[in-house]
Motif scaffolding. Structure first.
Motif, mmCIF file in Angstrom:
data_model
loop_
_atom_site.group_PDB
_atom_site.id
_atom_site.type_symbol
_atom_site.label_atom_id
_atom_site.label_comp_id
_atom_site.label_asym_id
_atom_site.label_seq_id
_atom_site.Cartn_x
_atom_site.Cartn_y
_atom_site.Cartn_z
ATOM 1 N N ASN B 233 0.832 -1.192 0.000
ATOM 2 C CA ASN B 233 0.000 0.000 0.000
ATOM 3 C C ASN B 233 0.878 1.259 0.000
ATOM 4 N N ASP B 234 1.938 1.230 0.811
ATOM 5 C CA ASP B 234 2.843 2.382 0.878
ATOM 6 C C ASP B 234 3.645 2.546 -0.414
ATOM 7 N N VAL B 235 4.026 1.418 -1.032
ATOM 8 C CA VAL B 235 4.716 1.498 -2.331
ATOM 9 C C VAL B 235 3.811 2.217 -3.319
ATOM 10 N N PHE B 236 2.541 1.783 -3.326
ATOM 11 C CA PHE B 236 1.572 2.352 -4.261
ATOM 12 C C PHE B 236 1.373 3.844 -4.017
ATOM 13 N N LEU B 237 1.222 4.213 -2.744
ATOM 14 C CA LEU B 237 1.006 5.627 -2.421
ATOM 15 C C LEU B 237 2.209 6.476 -2.834
ATOM 16 N N LYS B 238 3.409 5.943 -2.626
ATOM 17 C CA LYS B 238 4.617 6.693 -2.990
ATOM 18 C C LYS B 238 4.690 6.942 -4.492
ATOM 19 N N LEU B 239 4.333 5.904 -5.266
ATOM 20 C CA LEU B 239 4.469 6.001 -6.718
ATOM 21 C C LEU B 239 3.365 6.814 -7.366
ATOM 22 N N ALA B 240 2.150 6.615 -6.887
ATOM 23 C CA ALA B 240 1.014 7.145 -7.632
ATOM 24 C C ALA B 240 0.490 8.461 -7.082
ATOM 25 N N ARG B 241 1.045 8.910 -5.964
ATOM 26 C CA ARG B 241 0.536 10.148 -5.368
ATOM 27 C C ARG B 241 0.858 11.356 -6.251
ATOM 28 N N ASN B 242 -0.002 12.361 -6.112
ATOM 29 C CA ASN B 242 0.221 13.633 -6.799
ATOM 30 C C ASN B 242 0.233 13.556 -8.315
#
Lengths: 303, 244
Positions: B233-242
């Protein structure tokens, strides 16, 4: 109390959609209905938003009775149904002005309520709603539900099928609406969103399994769950299920969550058992219990 | 998992007018692998998947699925794959048996083979007493399991699962993944999309699409290491945020 539900039941022919459900939602609270498809979440929303009559029980929303005072309720609430409900062939701006007009208000009058969300979709205000991306549709639907400054907001699975980034943004928006004093009843099938609510009701097949704050539900849970990992996950699940004192075995991300029947569970014994079955890189540790663990246990006990 | 490539994608792009939905992506999927295909809404996952299953023509690039080129042998690709999505699974107003017969027919199985497969599938799922029930009357979890089995009727080399577990209760969701594991164990390749990040952890390898590109592709373990975080979930948030 912002919402009071007392012994509400609804059945369709012989099937109970919800059976004797009761709960209260306090003013300014974010209250979550957590449960999978078929739990009865949508039926409950439709009863509370005065679109469906219950067979039994009573309910009030913002102090009004859902049957006798249904017109007052409709003026006091915002409702975002699970399926995208806006007019696909009207533009973003037209949808907003349509909903504002129906409630006898204007975009300008309550602009402060929706401003923060609306600025994100404003660049697309001349685009037809049907041509928006999923995340944008969701923001427009939320604006339309807020345009008349409701006291209570009903959100039926607003984040289903939405990616984790947009889900996080959506919950940030809900927290800010809460700070404005809006009471929010929200349903979700994602158990990890339970932790973002002030209180939750876990529901399954029309019945409430538990109501409390997410923290209390976890701290009052009396079973210990273990994280187990070995090199071969698929084989590990099979072998744990054959362990004589196993209570439950569920895949949980990179670990398997294991719960034992006995009070004197010994992780060394389990480790030896797994070694005998040719597992390598064995790791066993006490896990952090989540709402999803408890939900699965309660639904099993309930069957 | 073997090193035999079952899907090969090279410089694949798809444009709609001036909009590039899929922008020059390349990756391989191996035989018997559980391959997670993740991305934010609108990142281009569905467009890419449609090209892989032979129902949308690439603007440019090469795709081979089970040894067939999707541009010149789309029909052979379709015969080699199974497909299941949350939106379309089966006909609600046909019985379980009728659905199996119908899809068996579509896949070109003989009458005997359909009979044999029906018996096998129904007993594996423990649905012996329900074969003449309408699919529409089944609980969602059962529908999903049945529809997965139906997608495997013609013993495809690869099965594509498009958000197969949306809305399903947590126990059924796990039973479904146990079926996926078992099938991958037999050598079937699984290509799956999901918004449940715990499910991403169950994949052998995961790719994450952001705005038409593949931003990351590795085992869940390596991705977490690479981004120095605890969960997918954190990997995803880091990559796809903003990005939007």
């Amino acid at each position: 109390m912002s919402i009071q539900v007392q012994n509400i039941s609804k059945s369709y022919k012989d099937n109970f959609a919800i059976a004797a459900v009761s709960f209260d939602v306090k003013e300014g609270e974010i209250f979550g209905l957590i449960g999978p498809d078929g739990a009865g979440k949508t039926t409950l929303f439709r009863i509370l938003t005065t679109l469906l009559l219950a067979n039994e029980g009573t309910a009030t929303v913002a102090g009004f009775d859902v049957v006798a005072d249904y017109k007052s309720i409709r003026r006091s609430i915002g409702y975002m149904p699970g399926k995208f409900s806006l007019y696909q062939d009207l533009t973003v701006a037209e949808n907003l002005s349509f909903f504002a007009t129906i409630f006898g208000t204007t975009l300008e009058e309550n602009y402060d309520v929706i401003k923060e969300i609306y600025v994100q979709i404003e660049p697309f205000k001349d685009r037809r709603a049907g041509a928006l991306s999923g995340g944008m549709k969701q923001k427009l639907a939320l604006c339309c539900a807020l345009i008349h400054k409701p006291k209570v907001l009903f959100l039926d699975e607003p984040t289903t099928g939405v990616d984790p980034v947009s889900r996080k943004e959506f919950w940030d928006m809900l927290k800010r609406l809460q700070q404005r004093g809006i009471t929010i009843l929200v349903s979700t099938p994602y158990m990890d969103e339970a932790a973002l609510c002030d209180r939750i009701a876990l529901i399954q097949k029309g019945a409430v399994l538990k109501i409390d704050t997410p923290e209390n539900i976890i701290s009052k849970y009396d079973k210990t769950i273990y994280d187990v990992r070995t090199k071969n996950t698929h084989q590990l699940i099979q072998d744990l299920k054959e362990y004589p004192s196993q209570y439950s075995v569920y895949a949980f991300g990179e670990y398997i969550h294991y719960c034992d029947k006995t009070d004197d569970f010994n992780s060394i014994e389990l480790e030896n058992y797994l070694k005998q079955r040719n597992h390598t890189e064995i790791e066993i540790r006490v896990s952090k219990t989540s709402i999803e663990d408890i939900f699965m246990d309660l639904t099993t006990l309930n069957q | 998992m073997s090193q035999e490539k079952i899907i090969e994608v090279k410089n694949l792009s798809k444009k709609f007018g001036s909009f590039t939905a899929v922008d020059n992506i390349s990756f391989d999927v191996y035989k018997g692998e559980i391959f997670g295909f993740l991305g934010a809404n609108g990142a281009g996952k569905t467009t890419a998947m449609k090209m892989l299953i032979g129902i949308s023509r690439p603007t440019s690039g090469e795709v081979t699925v089970a040894g067939y080129d999707v541009k010149t042998a789309a029909e052979m690709v379709k015969k080699s794959i199974g497909y299941m999505s949350q939106r379309f699974s089966m006909y609600d107003d046909l019985t379980i048996k009728e659905n199996i017969t119908f899809f068996g027919g579509i896949y070109g199985l003989s009458r005997n083979k359909i009979k044999e497969k029906t018996a096998q599938l129904v007993s594996e799922l423990g649905l012996e007493d329900a074969v003449d029930k309408l699919v529409g009357d089944l609980p969602l979890g059962w529908k999903q399991k049945l529809s997965f089995s139906v997608a495997l009727l013609h013993e495809p080399k690869i099965v594509f699962l498009d958000e197969p577990t949306g809305g399903v209760d947590p126990i059924t969701r796990r039973q479904f993944w146990e079926m996926i594991y078992a099938e991958a164990h037999k050598g079937t390749t699984i290509f799956v999309t999901t918004h449940y990040m715990d499910e991403a952890e169950y994949c052998d390898r995961v790719s994450i699409m952001v705005e038409g590109h593949i931003e990351a592709l590795d085992t869940p373990k390596n991705l977490k290491q690479q981004f120095n975080v605890e969960s997918m979930n954190d990997v995803f948030l880091k990559l796809a945020r903003n990005v939007e």
